[in-house]
Design an enzyme around this catalytic site. Sequence first.
Site, short mmCIF file in Angstrom:
data_model
loop_
_atom_site.label_atom_id
_atom_site.label_comp_id
_atom_site.label_asym_id
_atom_site.label_seq_id
_atom_site.Cartn_x
_atom_site.Cartn_y
_atom_site.Cartn_z
N HIS A 18 -14.36 0.90 -0.74
CA HIS A 18 -13.27 0.00 -0.33
C HIS A 18 -12.14 0.75 0.37
CE1 HIS A 18 -14.43 -3.21 -3.58
NE2 HIS A 18 -15.24 -3.23 -2.55
N TYR A 24 0.82 -1.22 0.00
CA TYR A 24 0.00 0.00 0.00
C TYR A 24 0.85 1.26 0.00
CZ TYR A 24 -4.13 -2.80 0.17
OH TYR A 24 -5.11 -3.68 -0.20
N ALA A 80 -12.32 4.00 -21.15
CA ALA A 80 -13.17 4.92 -20.36
C ALA A 80 -12.96 6.37 -20.79
CB ALA A 80 -12.84 4.76 -18.88
N CYS A 116 -6.60 3.51 12.75
CA CYS A 116 -5.91 2.89 13.89
C CYS A 116 -6.71 1.67 14.33
CB CYS A 116 -5.80 3.87 15.07
SG CYS A 116 -5.02 3.09 16.51
N ASP A 159 -7.78 5.18 -5.04
CA ASP A 159 -7.01 6.36 -5.45
C ASP A 159 -7.88 7.60 -5.25
OD1 ASP A 159 -7.83 5.16 -8.67
OD2 ASP A 159 -8.58 7.07 -7.90
N CYS A 174 0.00 5.70 16.49
CA CYS A 174 -1.24 6.43 16.19
C CYS A 174 -1.17 7.78 16.90
CB CYS A 174 -2.44 5.63 16.74
SG CYS A 174 -3.97 6.58 16.83
N LEU A 192 -13.69 -1.75 -21.00
CA LEU A 192 -12.80 -2.03 -22.14
C LEU A 192 -13.22 -3.30 -22.86
CD1 LEU A 192 -10.26 -0.86 -23.44
CD2 LEU A 192 -8.90 -2.43 -22.07
C1 BV8 Z 1 -17.58 -8.72 2.14
C2 BV8 Z 1 -9.09 -3.23 -1.46
C3 BV8 Z 1 -18.92 -9.45 3.95
C4 BV8 Z 1 -8.62 -1.94 -2.00
C5 BV8 Z 1 -10.49 -4.91 -2.47
C6 BV8 Z 1 -18.22 -15.89 -3.13
C7 BV8 Z 1 -19.31 -15.27 -3.73
C8 BV8 Z 1 -19.59 -13.94 -3.45
C9 BV8 Z 1 -18.78 -13.20 -2.59
C10 BV8 Z 1 -17.72 -13.82 -2.02
C11 BV8 Z 1 -17.44 -15.15 -2.27
N1 BV8 Z 1 -16.32 -15.46 -1.56
C12 BV8 Z 1 -15.90 -14.38 -0.87
C13 BV8 Z 1 -16.75 -13.38 -1.14
C14 BV8 Z 1 -16.72 -12.04 -0.62
C15 BV8 Z 1 -15.57 -11.23 -1.26
C16 BV8 Z 1 -15.53 -11.41 -2.76
O1 BV8 Z 1 -16.30 -10.80 -3.48
N2 BV8 Z 1 -14.59 -12.26 -3.24
C17 BV8 Z 1 -14.48 -12.46 -4.67
C18 BV8 Z 1 -13.02 -12.57 -5.06
C19 BV8 Z 1 -15.29 -13.71 -5.03
N3 BV8 Z 1 -15.88 -9.85 -0.96
C20 BV8 Z 1 -15.49 -9.35 0.21
O2 BV8 Z 1 -14.81 -9.95 1.04
C21 BV8 Z 1 -15.99 -7.95 0.51
N4 BV8 Z 1 -16.54 -7.95 1.83
O3 BV8 Z 1 -18.14 -9.44 1.36
O4 BV8 Z 1 -17.89 -8.59 3.46
C22 BV8 Z 1 -19.19 -9.04 5.33
C23 BV8 Z 1 -20.50 -8.92 5.74
C24 BV8 Z 1 -20.76 -8.56 7.04
C25 BV8 Z 1 -19.71 -8.29 7.92
C26 BV8 Z 1 -18.39 -8.40 7.49
C27 BV8 Z 1 -18.12 -8.79 6.19
C28 BV8 Z 1 -14.86 -6.94 0.49
C29 BV8 Z 1 -14.40 -6.74 -0.92
C30 BV8 Z 1 -13.34 -5.62 -0.94
C31 BV8 Z 1 -11.99 -6.23 -1.07
N5 BV8 Z 1 -10.99 -5.18 -1.30
N6 BV8 Z 1 -9.45 -4.09 -2.58
C32 BV8 Z 1 -7.42 -2.11 -2.87
O5 BV8 Z 1 -6.47 -2.80 -2.48
O6 BV8 Z 1 -7.46 -1.53 -3.97
S1 BV8 Z 1 -11.12 -5.60 -3.88
C33 BV8 Z 1 -10.33 -5.04 -5.28
O7 BV8 Z 1 -11.09 -5.53 -6.37
C34 BV8 Z 1 -10.32 -3.53 -5.46
O8 BV8 Z 1 -11.08 -2.83 -4.50
C35 BV8 Z 1 -10.97 -3.34 -6.80
O9 BV8 Z 1 -11.57 -2.14 -6.91
C36 BV8 Z 1 -11.92 -4.47 -6.77
C37 BV8 Z 1 -12.61 -4.84 -8.01
O10 BV8 Z 1 -11.68 -4.90 -9.04
P1 BV8 Z 1 -11.93 -3.94 -10.30
O11 BV8 Z 1 -11.99 -2.54 -9.83
O12 BV8 Z 1 -13.10 -4.46 -11.07
O13 BV8 Z 1 -10.60 -4.11 -11.10
P2 BV8 Z 1 -10.23 -5.31 -12.10
O14 BV8 Z 1 -8.77 -5.23 -12.40
O15 BV8 Z 1 -10.79 -6.59 -11.54
O16 BV8 Z 1 -11.05 -4.97 -13.43
C38 BV8 Z 1 -10.73 -3.82 -14.18
C39 BV8 Z 1 -11.74 -3.74 -15.30
O17 BV8 Z 1 -11.48 -2.53 -16.02
C40 BV8 Z 1 -11.62 -4.88 -16.28
O18 BV8 Z 1 -12.92 -5.35 -16.58
C41 BV8 Z 1 -10.98 -4.23 -17.51
O19 BV8 Z 1 -11.49 -4.80 -18.72
C42 BV8 Z 1 -11.44 -2.81 -17.40
N7 BV8 Z 1 -10.52 -1.83 -17.99
C43 BV8 Z 1 -9.17 -1.89 -18.06
N8 BV8 Z 1 -8.71 -0.77 -18.69
C44 BV8 Z 1 -9.79 -0.02 -18.99
C45 BV8 Z 1 -10.94 -0.68 -18.55
N9 BV8 Z 1 -12.18 -0.17 -18.73
C46 BV8 Z 1 -12.29 1.01 -19.35
N10 BV8 Z 1 -11.22 1.70 -19.81
C47 BV8 Z 1 -9.96 1.23 -19.65
N11 BV8 Z 1 -8.91 1.94 -20.12
#
Ligand code: BV8
Length: 228
Positions: free
Chosen positions: A109, A56, A219, A117, A94, A136, A202
């Site tokens: 997120h 980070y 985008a 903290c 960001d 902290c 994309l």
């Molecule tokens: C929760 C931190 C519950 C910040 C991140 C099974 C089924 C359903 C859910 C789950 C499951 N197993 C586990 C879960 C839950 C889990 C989850 O979803 N897991 C997934 C992997 C299956 N989710 C969680 O744990 C969430 N919390 O569910 O809590 C709860 C309830 C009660 C009490 C307590 C808890 C928390 C999720 C947050 C995790 N943190 N990151 C950081 O480090 O940045 S996630 C991470 O992925 C980022 O936040 C990011 O934003 C996010 C999603 O990714 P994208 O933004 O979509 O980025 P990606 O690269 O994947 O895609 C980019 C896209 O852009 C592509 O499609 C590409 O084609 C396109 N692109 C590229 N260039 C361009 C473009 N488009 C346009 N123009 C361009 N130029």
Amino acid sequence: MREIENIVVLTGAGISAESGLATFRGQDGLWEGHRVEDVCTPRALARDPALVHAFYDARRAKLAEVEPNAAHYALARLDAQWPGGLLIVTQNVDDLHERAGAKRMLHMHGELKSALCAACGARRAWEEPMGDRPPCPSCEAKALRPDIVFFGEMPYEMERIDAALSRADLFVSIGTSGAVYPAAGFVQTARHYGAWALELNLEPSAGSYLFSETRTGPASKLVPEWVE
Ligand code: BV8
């Protein structure tokens, strides 16, 4: 499509890609550099705080080198001009939406430029590296962590997001792969309440079939075209 009054926009890493910030699941993806279990879970922070802080700290430092792109500025113009309801929900940590001038927005997120903290819960703006475990400023405990929602943690402001989705006439998803929940489920919620759902990405995402309309392209081209 009904008269559009209330809009919800969801953005993901793809909206910041053309600003030079790596996405997560593309070939150059951040997650490729690190397994997501390595850096984005509470267990990872407990097991190897230096690695998580380094991940980070590097991304926070990168923010100083990049600028918002035409997509961020177009959403900021929409924010300034749209007379109805608008909420920009970003998955991104960001600050490019803010730097482009967006106001009606939230980070579900967390944010790179915020520190939390783990001992006293205090949250504050933060620009420095956290790798050396600074105390902290509120409680002196060496328990600062990135103010980031890890996997398994509850995203921020879910009530506010759900309320906005239930009132949305238009839901627009920009630059997200639809891989992470609950964000990936917002399109279904919005459509359940009768919203039109537009995807600007994309390439088709995992959830493209859930949208009323999908437009593919960068985008920086699609978002200004849609806003204008
Ligand atoms: C929760 C931190 C519950 C910040 C991140 C099974 C089924 C359903 C859910 C789950 C499951 N197993 C586990 C879960 C839950 C889990 C989850 O979803 N897991 C997934 C992997 C299956 N989710 C969680 O744990 C969430 N919390 O569910 O809590 C709860 C309830 C009660 C009490 C307590 C808890 C928390 C999720 C947050 C995790 N943190 N990151 C950081 O480090 O940045 S996630 C991470 O992925 C980022 O936040 C990011 O934003 C996010 C999603 O990714 P994208 O933004 O979509 O980025 P990606 O690269 O994947 O895609 C980019 C896209 O852009 C592509 O499609 C590409 O084609 C396109 N692109 C590229 N260039 C361009 C473009 N488009 C346009 N123009 C361009 N130029």
